[in-house]
Motif scaffolding. Structure first.
Motif, PDB file in Angstrom:
ATOM      1  N   CYS A  66      17.857  -0.673  35.709  1.00  0.00           N
ATOM      2  CA  CYS A  66      19.151   0.001  35.817  1.00  0.00           C
ATOM      3  C   CYS A  66      20.302  -0.973  36.051  1.00  0.00           C
ATOM      4  O   CYS A  66      20.097  -2.155  36.321  1.00  0.00           O
ATOM      5  N   CYS A 113      14.187  -0.181  41.298  1.00  0.00           N
ATOM      6  CA  CYS A 113      14.638   0.442  42.547  1.00  0.00           C
ATOM      7  C   CYS A 113      14.228   1.910  42.631  1.00  0.00           C
ATOM      8  O   CYS A 113      14.485   2.551  43.639  1.00  0.00           O
ATOM      9  N   CYS A 157      20.265  -3.180  39.149  1.00  0.00           N
ATOM     10  CA  CYS A 157      19.238  -4.203  39.294  1.00  0.00           C
ATOM     11  C   CYS A 157      19.462  -5.416  38.394  1.00  0.00           C
ATOM     12  O   CYS A 157      18.752  -6.402  38.525  1.00  0.00           O
TER      13      CYS A 157
HETATM   14 ZN   LIG Z   1      17.335  -0.268  39.582  1.00  0.00          ZN
END
Ligand SMILES: [Zn+2]
Length: 63
Positions: free
Chosen positions: A10, A35, A13
């Motif tokens: 994402c 995450c 991250c």
């Molecule tokens: Zn993430």
């Protein structure tokens, strides 16, 4: 669910702002494998991600 399927990562991250822009531009929301949050993601196996990675590697190593 197998480990060989998509590995989405994402916007939160990725560190490079260019990845963040790329990911938010794709408008693809899914669970991040890093995450575990639902967010804008990119599949690390996708063409866009591979092209961006190649471009960034060139950028960082061709000074
Ligand atoms: Zn993430």
């Amino acid at each position: 669910m197998t480990e060989e399927e998509n590995i989405p990562i994402c916007v939160n991250c990725v560190k490079d702002v260019r990845y963040k822009k790329l990911i938010s531009g794709l408008n693809n929301i899914d669970l991040c494998t890093c995450c575990q949050d639902k967010n804008y993601v990119i599949d690390t196996d996708s063409n866009e991600f591979i092209q961006m990675t190649k471009a960034l590697i060139r950028y960082h190593y061709n000074e």
